[in-house]
Design a protein around this motif. Structure first.
Motif, PDB file in Angstrom:
ATOM      1  N   ILE A  38      44.959 -85.021 -19.972  1.00  0.00           N
ATOM      2  CA  ILE A  38      46.080 -85.928 -19.723  1.00  0.00           C
ATOM      3  C   ILE A  38      46.958 -85.393 -18.591  1.00  0.00           C
ATOM      4  O   ILE A  38      47.337 -86.126 -17.682  1.00  0.00           O
ATOM      5  N   LEU A  39      47.273 -84.104 -18.647  1.00  0.00           N
ATOM      6  CA  LEU A  39      48.118 -83.525 -17.596  1.00  0.00           C
ATOM      7  C   LEU A  39      47.420 -83.563 -16.241  1.00  0.00           C
ATOM      8  O   LEU A  39      48.054 -83.840 -15.224  1.00  0.00           O
ATOM      9  N   ASP A  44      47.816 -85.676 -10.876  1.00  0.00           N
ATOM     10  CA  ASP A  44      46.928 -85.851  -9.729  1.00  0.00           C
ATOM     11  C   ASP A  44      47.708 -86.500  -8.592  1.00  0.00           C
ATOM     12  O   ASP A  44      48.183 -87.626  -8.721  1.00  0.00           O
ATOM     13  N   ASP A  45      47.818 -85.799  -7.453  1.00  0.00           N
ATOM     14  CA  ASP A  45      48.624 -86.269  -6.324  1.00  0.00           C
ATOM     15  C   ASP A  45      47.821 -87.077  -5.304  1.00  0.00           C
ATOM     16  O   ASP A  45      48.396 -87.621  -4.363  1.00  0.00           O
TER      17      ASP A  45
END
Length: 50
Positions: A38-39, A44-45
């Protein structure tokens, strides 16, 4: 000499504790992997693919 019933109950109690410990460790690892996924997804950039 120790009572065989007491020894048997002790062995059963220890085995039960080991089984519960293994199950809880497995559940915590699985939850940790879900949190990591999840993180990683949320942080995610990269821009979305076109």
């Amino acid at each position: 000499m120790a009572n065989p019933v007491a020894i048997g109950l002790g062995v059963v109690a220890v085995l039960g504790a080991v089984v519960l410990l293994r199950a809880s460790i497995r559940a915590l690892r699985r939850a940790g992997l879900r949190v990591d996924a999840i993180l990683a997804d949320e942080l995610d950039d990269r821009p979305p693919p076109r």
